[in-house]
Design an enzyme around this catalytic site. Structure first.
Site, short mmCIF file in Angstrom:
data_model
loop_
_atom_site.label_atom_id
_atom_site.label_comp_id
_atom_site.label_asym_id
_atom_site.label_seq_id
_atom_site.Cartn_x
_atom_site.Cartn_y
_atom_site.Cartn_z
N ASN A 135 -52.99 -12.77 28.98
CA ASN A 135 -52.03 -12.88 30.07
C ASN A 135 -51.16 -11.62 30.03
OD1 ASN A 135 -49.97 -13.52 31.82
ND2 ASN A 135 -49.12 -15.18 30.56
N LYS A 137 -48.98 -10.60 32.07
CA LYS A 137 -47.62 -10.77 32.64
C LYS A 137 -47.31 -9.59 33.58
CE LYS A 137 -46.47 -13.59 28.71
NZ LYS A 137 -45.46 -14.15 27.82
N HIS A 193 -47.06 -21.68 33.81
CA HIS A 193 -46.60 -20.96 32.61
C HIS A 193 -45.10 -21.21 32.43
CE1 HIS A 193 -45.51 -17.72 29.90
NE2 HIS A 193 -46.77 -17.72 29.53
N GLU A 212 -42.74 -19.33 31.75
CA GLU A 212 -41.87 -18.35 32.43
C GLU A 212 -41.73 -18.71 33.91
OE1 GLU A 212 -43.98 -14.91 30.99
OE2 GLU A 212 -43.23 -15.40 28.99
N GLU A 268 -48.53 -24.16 24.92
CA GLU A 268 -47.72 -22.99 24.56
C GLU A 268 -46.30 -23.44 24.27
OE1 GLU A 268 -49.58 -19.15 26.25
OE2 GLU A 268 -48.21 -19.94 27.75
N GLY A 302 -43.64 -14.87 22.72
CA GLY A 302 -42.98 -13.57 22.66
C GLY A 302 -41.94 -13.46 21.55
N SER A 347 -47.39 -16.05 20.49
CA SER A 347 -47.45 -15.08 19.39
C SER A 347 -48.77 -15.10 18.63
CB SER A 347 -46.27 -15.28 18.42
OG SER A 347 -45.05 -15.06 19.11
N GLY A 360 -50.38 -13.22 25.07
CA GLY A 360 -49.52 -12.37 25.89
C GLY A 360 -49.46 -10.96 25.33
N GLY A 361 -48.40 -10.68 24.59
CA GLY A 361 -48.14 -9.33 24.07
C GLY A 361 -49.34 -8.64 23.43
P1 PGA Z 1 -47.16 -14.10 23.61
O1 PGA Z 1 -47.26 -14.84 25.05
O2 PGA Z 1 -48.57 -14.04 23.07
O3 PGA Z 1 -46.59 -12.75 23.91
O4 PGA Z 1 -46.28 -14.94 22.75
C1 PGA Z 1 -48.14 -15.90 25.27
C2 PGA Z 1 -48.01 -16.38 26.70
O5 PGA Z 1 -46.89 -16.37 27.23
O6 PGA Z 1 -49.01 -16.77 27.35
#
Ligand code: PGA
Length: 255
Positions: free
Chosen positions: A11, A13, A97, A99, A171, A177, A217, A238-239
């Protein structure tokens, strides 16, 4: 027993220019040539979907979007419909998600309409659920998951059936994050609960075939212990999906 194929989804983002996106996905495509286990998906921002599609079109890497609206067209300034995503080559869409829920105030009701529309137009929804730290510390994790599942899949509960292919992503908000991953045991416990809930509402077959990704993470050094859990079928990253090295490390389960 149903064999669930692992899926590692990135993802991105609101990150990467067209040039950066093409560079990243070209490396992934070249490095992953000839392999399709686990399945790999990237979910770039809308503006880079077309360019990324051109790179992945003859490869096993799948293309997803990060959100969509529940209507096909109309006066919804700033929104994108499922049909538009199909037109640019998406096969999957991330919905609900945290967010989207926390920053953009998406409700379970809105997400339910999106999941329903995604199936209607032929996109595979990746539905995200998860509790906040406050909710976990108050011992409400399962109540929150039950509420989100019931709300986001309300249309299907009413119909008494869930179309095949739904992907869920657990999640925990406190792990996104933050560098804090749920322990494999914490994640397994939540995944097992989710699968049990699906079994209760939609039956054995749905529950056994359902892929539940873990997100929060995920890194090359924690993926193996997560994937060793019986109810973890992949990851939503994500990251660590923004760099070829770390994303490939996760895909290859390099601890
Ligand atoms: P992250 O994000 O791996 O940066 O923690 C995961 C996500 O929001 O799907």
């Amino acid at each position: 027993m149903t064999q669930r194929i692992a899926l590692i989804a990135g993802n991105w983002k609101m990150n990467l220019s067209i040039t950066e996106a093409v560079a990243l996905v070209s490396t992934l495509r070249d490095e992953l040539k000839g392999t399709n286990n686990p399945e790999v998906l990237v979910a770039p921002p809308f503006t880079t979907l077309t360019a990324v599609r051109e790179v992945v079109k003859d490869s096993p890497i799948m293309l997803g979007a990060q959100n969509m609206h529940w209507e096909d067209a109309g006066a919804f300034t700033g929104e994108i419909s499922g049909r538009m995503l199909l037109e640019v080559g998406c096969t999957h869409v991330i919905l609900g998600h945290s967010e989207r829920r926390l920053i953009f105030h998406e409700t379970d009701e809105m997400i339910d309409k999106k999941v329903k529309k995604a199936f209607e137009v032929g996109l595979t929804p990746i539905l995200c659920i998860g509790e906040t730290l406050e909710q976990r510390e108050a011992g409400k994790t399962f109540d929150i998951l039950r509420g989100q599942l019931g709300g986001c899949l309300a249309s299907f509960i009413t119909q008494g059936a869930l179309p095949k292919g739904l992907i869920l992503a657990y999640e925990p908000v406190w792990a996104i994050g933050t560098g804090k991953t749920a322990s494999p045991e914490q994640a397994q416990e939540a995944h097992e609960f989710v699968r049990g809930w699906i079994e209760q509402k939609f039956g054995d077959e749905q529950a056994l075939g359902l892929r539940i990704l873990y997100g929060g993470s995920v890194k090359p050094d924690n993926i193996s212990s997560l994937m060793a859990q019986p109810d973890i079928d992949g990851a939503l990253v994500g990251g660590a999906s923004l760099k070829a090295e770390t994303f490939l490390g996760i895909i290859r389960h390099e601890a």
